[in-house]
Design a protein around this motif. Sequence first.
Motif, PDB file in Angstrom:
ATOM      1  N   GLY A 118      -8.762  25.575 -24.487  1.00 15.51           N
ATOM      2  CA  GLY A 118      -8.283  24.206 -24.561  1.00 15.51           C
ATOM      3  C   GLY A 118      -6.909  24.230 -25.187  1.00 15.51           C
ATOM      4  O   GLY A 118      -6.466  25.258 -25.701  1.00 15.51           O
ATOM      5  N   LEU A 119      -6.226  23.117 -25.167  1.00 16.08           N
ATOM      6  CA  LEU A 119      -4.864  23.056 -25.678  1.00 16.08           C
ATOM      7  C   LEU A 119      -4.711  21.848 -26.588  1.00 16.08           C
ATOM      8  O   LEU A 119      -5.548  20.936 -26.584  1.00 16.08           O
ATOM      9  CB  LEU A 119      -3.854  22.976 -24.525  1.00 16.08           C
ATOM     10  N   THR A 120      -3.638  21.833 -27.338  1.00 17.09           N
ATOM     11  CA  THR A 120      -3.348  20.678 -28.173  1.00 17.09           C
ATOM     12  C   THR A 120      -3.328  19.416 -27.322  1.00 17.09           C
ATOM     13  O   THR A 120      -3.843  18.362 -27.725  1.00 17.09           O
ATOM     14  CB  THR A 120      -1.996  20.868 -28.881  1.00 17.09           C
ATOM     15  N   GLU A 121      -2.732  19.529 -26.131  1.00 17.24           N
ATOM     16  CA  GLU A 121      -2.584  18.366 -25.256  1.00 17.24           C
ATOM     17  C   GLU A 121      -3.900  17.878 -24.681  1.00 17.24           C
ATOM     18  O   GLU A 121      -3.967  16.762 -24.140  1.00 17.24           O
ATOM     19  CB  GLU A 121      -1.624  18.696 -24.108  1.00 17.24           C
ATOM     20  N   THR A 122      -4.955  18.691 -24.762  1.00 16.28           N
ATOM     21  CA  THR A 122      -6.268  18.272 -24.243  1.00 16.28           C
ATOM     22  C   THR A 122      -7.261  18.013 -25.366  1.00 16.28           C
ATOM     23  O   THR A 122      -8.457  17.895 -25.117  1.00 16.28           O
ATOM     24  CB  THR A 122      -6.841  19.337 -23.290  1.00 16.28           C
ATOM     25  N   ASN A 123      -6.777  17.931 -26.600  1.00 16.44           N
ATOM     26  CA  ASN A 123      -7.634  17.791 -27.782  1.00 16.44           C
ATOM     27  C   ASN A 123      -8.668  18.904 -27.849  1.00 16.44           C
ATOM     28  O   ASN A 123      -9.799  18.711 -28.316  1.00 16.44           O
ATOM     29  CB  ASN A 123      -8.292  16.410 -27.837  1.00 16.44           C
ATOM     30  N   GLY A 124      -8.257  20.088 -27.378  1.00 12.94           N
ATOM     31  CA  GLY A 124      -9.084  21.275 -27.523  1.00 12.94           C
ATOM     32  C   GLY A 124     -10.138  21.452 -26.457  1.00 12.94           C
ATOM     33  O   GLY A 124     -10.782  22.500 -26.400  1.00 12.94           O
ATOM     34  N   VAL A 125     -10.364  20.456 -25.609  1.00 13.06           N
ATOM     35  CA  VAL A 125     -11.391  20.609 -24.578  1.00 13.06           C
ATOM     36  C   VAL A 125     -10.770  21.147 -23.298  1.00 13.06           C
ATOM     37  O   VAL A 125      -9.602  20.894 -22.995  1.00 13.06           O
ATOM     38  CB  VAL A 125     -12.150  19.291 -24.292  1.00 13.06           C
ATOM     39  N   GLY A 126     -11.549  21.909 -22.565  1.00 14.78           N
ATOM     40  CA  GLY A 126     -11.072  22.489 -21.324  1.00 14.78           C
ATOM     41  C   GLY A 126     -12.184  23.253 -20.652  1.00 14.78           C
ATOM     42  O   GLY A 126     -12.887  22.746 -19.791  1.00 14.78           O
ATOM     43  N   ALA A 127     -12.368  24.510 -21.072  1.00 16.20           N
ATOM     44  CA  ALA A 127     -13.412  25.355 -20.486  1.00 16.20           C
ATOM     45  C   ALA A 127     -14.068  26.160 -21.590  1.00 16.20           C
ATOM     46  O   ALA A 127     -13.500  26.348 -22.673  1.00 16.20           O
ATOM     47  CB  ALA A 127     -12.813  26.288 -19.430  1.00 16.20           C
ATOM     48  N   GLY A 128     -15.269  26.647 -21.300  1.00 20.17           N
ATOM     49  CA  GLY A 128     -15.972  27.464 -22.279  1.00 20.17           C
ATOM     50  C   GLY A 128     -16.902  28.443 -21.585  1.00 20.17           C
ATOM     51  O   GLY A 128     -17.437  28.170 -20.511  1.00 20.17           O
ATOM     52  N   ASN A 129     -17.060  29.603 -22.211  1.00 19.53           N
ATOM     53  CA  ASN A 129     -17.954  30.636 -21.688  1.00 19.53           C
ATOM     54  C   ASN A 129     -18.817  31.117 -22.845  1.00 19.53           C
ATOM     55  O   ASN A 129     -18.289  31.548 -23.876  1.00 19.53           O
ATOM     56  CB  ASN A 129     -17.143  31.796 -21.098  1.00 19.53           C
ATOM     57  N   ILE A 130     -20.127  31.026 -22.687  1.00 20.18           N
ATOM     58  CA  ILE A 130     -21.014  31.295 -23.817  1.00 20.18           C
ATOM     59  C   ILE A 130     -22.141  32.252 -23.433  1.00 20.18           C
ATOM     60  O   ILE A 130     -22.519  32.379 -22.276  1.00 20.18           O
ATOM     61  CB  ILE A 130     -21.639  29.987 -24.376  1.00 20.18           C
ATOM     62  N   ARG A 131     -22.615  32.934 -24.434  1.00 14.28           N
ATOM     63  CA  ARG A 131     -23.848  33.707 -24.407  1.00 14.28           C
ATOM     64  C   ARG A 131     -23.924  34.619 -23.181  1.00 14.28           C
ATOM     65  O   ARG A 131     -22.993  35.333 -22.868  1.00 14.28           O
ATOM     66  CB  ARG A 131     -25.049  32.765 -24.557  1.00 14.28           C
ATOM     67  N   ASP A 132     -25.048  34.632 -22.459  1.00 13.44           N
ATOM     68  CA  ASP A 132     -25.206  35.589 -21.358  1.00 13.44           C
ATOM     69  C   ASP A 132     -24.179  35.366 -20.251  1.00 13.44           C
ATOM     70  O   ASP A 132     -23.746  36.317 -19.589  1.00 13.44           O
ATOM     71  CB  ASP A 132     -26.617  35.494 -20.779  1.00 13.44           C
ATOM     72  N   ASN A 133     -23.794  34.112 -20.028  1.00 19.60           N
ATOM     73  CA  ASN A 133     -22.763  33.850 -19.015  1.00 19.60           C
ATOM     74  C   ASN A 133     -21.480  34.608 -19.352  1.00 19.60           C
ATOM     75  O   ASN A 133     -20.796  35.129 -18.465  1.00 19.60           O
ATOM     76  CB  ASN A 133     -22.451  32.354 -18.944  1.00 19.60           C
TER      77      ASN A 133
END
Length: 566
Positions: A356-371
Motif C-alpha cells: 500500500g502507499l501513503t496515497e492509498t492510506n496503506g491499503v492495496g494488496a496483501g499476501n498471507i500465510r499459505d498463500n
Amino acid sequence: MDAATAAITAPGGQLAVGKAAVRGVEYPAFEQAPPSLREYLAFFLASNADKEFIVYQGERFTFADVQKQAVQVAAVLQSRFGIAKGDRVAIAMRNYPEWVSAFIGAIMVGAVVVPMNAWWKPEELAYGLTDSGTRLVFADEERLRRIREIPDLSVEVLTVRTSHQVAAQLGATTLDDAIAAAPPAPWYLPPIYPEDDATIMYTSGSTGAPKGAVSTHRAIVSGSMNYLVQGLAMLQLAQASGTVLPPQQVMLLNVPLFHITGLVPILLVSIAIGRKLVIMYRWDAGEALQLIEREKATYFVGVPTMSLELMQHPDRDKYDLSTLLDIAAGGAPRPAEHVGRLAEAFPGKTPAIGYGLTETNGVGAGNIRDNYRLRPDSTGRATKPMVDLAILSDDLELLGAGEVGEVCIRSVANVRGYWNKPEATASAFTPDGWFRTGDLGRLDEDGYLTIVDRKKDIIIRGGENISAAEVEAAIYGHPAVAEASVFGLPDDRLGEIVGAVVYPKGGEPLEGEAIIQFLARDLAAFKVPARVWVSEQPLPKLGSGKIDKVSLRAHFREVHLGRAAA
C-alpha cells in the motif's frame, strides 16, 4: 478468506458494504462507517477503556489513560493556542506515548494532523512545516532543537520528554505545563464531515521535494475499516480451525507512527480491536526477541530487514516465542527466498506481506500465510472489500493477465490529492478514481500482483522512500559538481541503498567521501548516498540531452556487486 469477507460485508453483516459517491466516482463504502475519525476514535477508545494500550519501557497506559490525555491535549490546543477546525498541527517526534495522545487530541478539535518524518534535518523540517502552513508542532527535545535551527520560522511548539530548562531556553512550552494550566476539556467540538481533511502525510516521489498527501476523514476511516474486515475474517478462520486465541492481541511497534503503515494498519486498527502496542525506542533484534517473550507479543510487523535480523539472530532459540502468530512486512519488497526461510526458522509463525502507499492510506494488496508461501514473489491480491487493482498502459488502457504495466489502485480510501499541488494531483489521480502508483507490475489469472520494477525515480531504503531527484538537487549544491546521477543499489539487508556518480567541474579535485560529508549536513541520514563514484568523463546522455540514468544505474549496480570495474 473470500467467504468470510463476503459474510462480514454482506447486507446486515458486521461491516456491511454499500456504495458512496466521492468526487464524482462511485465506490464500495461501509454503510455504518463513523462519519469522521473523531467518532471512530471516541467509540473504540471507550469500548476498550480498561485494556492496556501502550507499553513504553517502564511506562504502561490503558486506552482510558490515553483518551484522558488526548482530551487534555484538545483543551490545550483550543484554549491556549486557538487551534480551530482546518488548522494544521504537526507531530515531530519519535514513537512516544505522547505521539498517540497528540494525534487524537488534534483530531478531536478538527485540526489537520501533519505527521513529520522524525529523521528529517532542519532544512527538510522547514520545507514540510512551511509547505503545510503548520501553526503548532508537537516535538520531542531532538526535533525541538532542529526546529529552532530553522531561520525565520515562526511556529508554536509544545514539547514532550524535554526538561523545563531546555524548553524555556528554546522558547517552547512543555505539554505537561500546558495541560496543568488549561481547562480539563475543550469547550466546543466543531462538526466534522466525511470529506473534511484529516491528515497531510509527506511522501517522496520522483519530482524532488516531498508532496503532502491529503486524506479526508472518510478515506482514513475507510482504510482502517478495510483492515478490520481482514482481521475479522482471519479471526473467524482461526476460531474455525480450533486455534486458541489470547485474551488480547499484542503488537511489537517498531515502525514509525509518522509512516502510513504505523498510522493506519497499526495504530488506528489497534485502537479498534483493543490491541496492545509495545513501543521500541529504536530497532534492535535482540531486544525485540526479549520483548516478544516478556510481553507475549502475538504480532510482529516491520520492514523486511527486521524479520531477516530476527531470523538470523544468534540468540533466537533462547527465547519463548510461542505466542507469536504472524510475522508481517511492508514498506519494501521481501526477497522471495526469505519467505520459506522465515516459515522454517519460526515454526507455526506465518509470514505475510502488504502493499500500500501513503496515497492509498496503506491499503492495496496483501499476501498471507499459505498463500504467501505458495507465491512468495507476489504481494498478493487486492484487499477486499474496498480495493480495485488494475494494470494500466501509459494511455490508461486496461492490460490483461500477465502483461506488465503501471499498478493502479482505486478505492474510497485513496487520498484526495496533494496539498497545494494541483498539477501533481492531476498527474497521479485519474478522473475515474485510479491512483497511479508509479510501480510496474503484472496480475496473474487469480488476481495476484507481482511488482517487477519502478516507473518513478525513487529508491526504497529499508522502507523509506527517497526521491533520487531530491538527492541530485542536493549534490548540485556542491560547488565542484558539474553533473550528477542518483540511483538505487541492491542491498541484502535494506533492499536498496543510495548510490551516486558525479562528474566534477573542469580541473577541480573531488572525492566521493567529500560529497557524502557535504550531503550529511542537510539531508536525513537515510537519504545520504552510501557510495559515490567520481567520473573522469562527462556522464552519458540520451538523444534528448538528459543524463542516461538507466545505463548508469545498470553499470554501477554491477560495479557495486563486484561484477564490473568502475
